[in-house]
Design an enzyme around this catalytic site. Structure first.
Site, PDB file in Angstrom:
ATOM      1  CE  LYS A 275      34.852  63.814 102.724  1.00 44.32           C
ATOM      2  NZ  LYS A 275      34.369  64.798 103.688  1.00 44.32           N
TER       3      LYS A 275
ATOM      4  NE  ARG B 135      32.450  60.198 108.376  1.00 36.94           N
ATOM      5  CZ  ARG B 135      32.269  59.641 107.190  1.00 36.94           C
ATOM      6  NH1 ARG B 135      33.159  59.790 106.247  1.00 36.94           N
ATOM      7  NH2 ARG B 135      31.187  58.923 106.951  1.00 36.94           N
TER       8      ARG B 135
HETATM    9  C1  PT1 Z   1      32.777  64.686 106.944  1.00 34.95           C
HETATM   10  C2  PT1 Z   1      31.971  63.653 106.386  1.00 34.95           C
HETATM   11  C3  PT1 Z   1      30.934  63.128 107.203  1.00 34.95           C
HETATM   12  N1  PT1 Z   1      32.147  63.171 105.123  1.00 34.95           N
HETATM   13  C4  PT1 Z   1      31.533  64.578 108.932  1.00 34.95           C
HETATM   14  N2  PT1 Z   1      30.746  63.590 108.473  1.00 34.95           N
HETATM   15  C5  PT1 Z   1      31.320  62.224 104.650  1.00 34.95           C
HETATM   16  N3  PT1 Z   1      31.340  65.050 110.197  1.00 34.95           N
HETATM   17  C6  PT1 Z   1      30.298  61.723 105.454  1.00 34.95           C
HETATM   18  C7  PT1 Z   1      34.326  63.915  97.789  1.00 34.95           C
HETATM   19  O1  PT1 Z   1      34.587  65.124  97.553  1.00 34.95           O
HETATM   20  O2  PT1 Z   1      33.750  65.247 106.263  1.00 34.95           O
HETATM   21  N4  PT1 Z   1      32.537  65.123 108.192  1.00 34.95           N
HETATM   22  N5  PT1 Z   1      30.130  62.155 106.711  1.00 34.95           N
HETATM   23  C8  PT1 Z   1      31.496  61.734 103.237  1.00 34.95           C
HETATM   24  N6  PT1 Z   1      31.113  62.752 102.319  1.00 34.95           N
HETATM   25  C9  PT1 Z   1      31.854  63.018 101.161  1.00 34.95           C
HETATM   26  C10 PT1 Z   1      31.929  64.333 100.684  1.00 34.95           C
HETATM   27  C11 PT1 Z   1      32.547  62.018 100.526  1.00 34.95           C
HETATM   28  C12 PT1 Z   1      32.735  64.622  99.589  1.00 34.95           C
HETATM   29  C13 PT1 Z   1      33.326  62.281  99.416  1.00 34.95           C
HETATM   30  C14 PT1 Z   1      33.449  63.594  98.951  1.00 34.95           C
HETATM   31  O3  PT1 Z   1      34.805  62.983  97.146  1.00 34.95           O
END
Ligand code: PT1
Length: 229
Positions: free
Chosen positions: A175, A209
């Protein structure tokens, strides 16, 4: 991922990364159902469906998913009912805003208290809908309407989420938080991701995850063996 030690595979058809645009339920179902069917017919692995749409939840559960991973914590109309009628595990995640605008101006007075209080409300709504506590999992939602400072405070205080009495899931892998801390592009965030996975595990997270299963399993196995075996 299975050979590398994954216990759950999270299947999703709609991106929830910052700035992502929504797609239709039909398109989402067309993307995830064949994958879930292919996985469940070949492997004995637990499948999570990463969605907020009740129609997608229904289709994914019918195809063999047994875990609902909802970044909107069952707030979309009909999602609570689908989850309640199933026997799936449910991950309730905190988000501020929507993926397309969530990073525009995240704002909190006390991010830890506010995320906890949101999750407590969603837990209680689930319990009132007849969902057994044993099926629930919580997630503070790293990167979902949070500035670097908010993500730091949440991770630093992750152990305090244990007061909610449920297993904790975290997603920190690759992230932008790591990008901000190390000034690295997404493809160079493995070591940062491993550090964050270990910090989360040490503070009691029980589901992590990740993209890079093998490195993460090695780090966590080593840590666990030294500390607890
Ligand atoms: C998470 C999650 C998810 N993240 C759960 N499901 C993502 N339960 C998808 C960035 O800041 O943390 N928990 N499903 C992916 N989402 C992101 C959000 C990907 C922020 C990247 C960022 O780069």
């Amino acid at each position: 991922m299975i050979a590398d030690g994954a216990d759950i595979i999270d299947v999703g058809g709609e991106s929830t990364r910052p700035g992502a645009q929504p797609i239709s339920a039909t398109q989402e179902i067309e993307r995830v159902v064949p994958i879930i069917e292919a996985l469940t017919t070949r492997f004995a692995i637990k499948i999570a469906i990463d969605t907020s749409k009740p129609e997608v939840m229904t289709a994914a559960l019918a195809a063999g998913a047994s875990f609902i991973n909802d970044i909107r914590a069952l707030q979309v109309n009909g999602a609570l009912e689908v989850a309640a009628a199933s026997s799936a595990q449910i991950c309730l995640m905190h988000i501020q805003g929507e993926p397309h605008n969530m990073q525009d101006h995240p704002q909190y007075n006390d991010v830890v208290a506010e995320v906890k209080s949101f999750l407590l409300k969603r837990i209680n709504i689930c319990l009132e809908a007849g969902i057994k506590r044993e099926r629930l999992i919580i997630d503070p939602g790293f990167g979902f309407g949070k500035l670097l400072r908010h993500n730091q405070l949440l991770l630093r205080n992750l152990a305090s989420f244990a007061t909610l009495g449920l297993p904790i899931l975290v997603g920190l892998s690759r992230k932008s938080m790591i990008g901000q801390l190390l000034n690295l592009p997404v493809e160079k965030r493995l070591f940062g991701s491993l550090a964050l996975a270990l910090i989360a595990a040490e503070q009691g997270a029980s589901i992590i995850r990740v993209h890079d299963v093998r490195p993460t399993v090695e780090v966590l196995k080593t840590w666990y063996a030294v500390m607890y075996d």
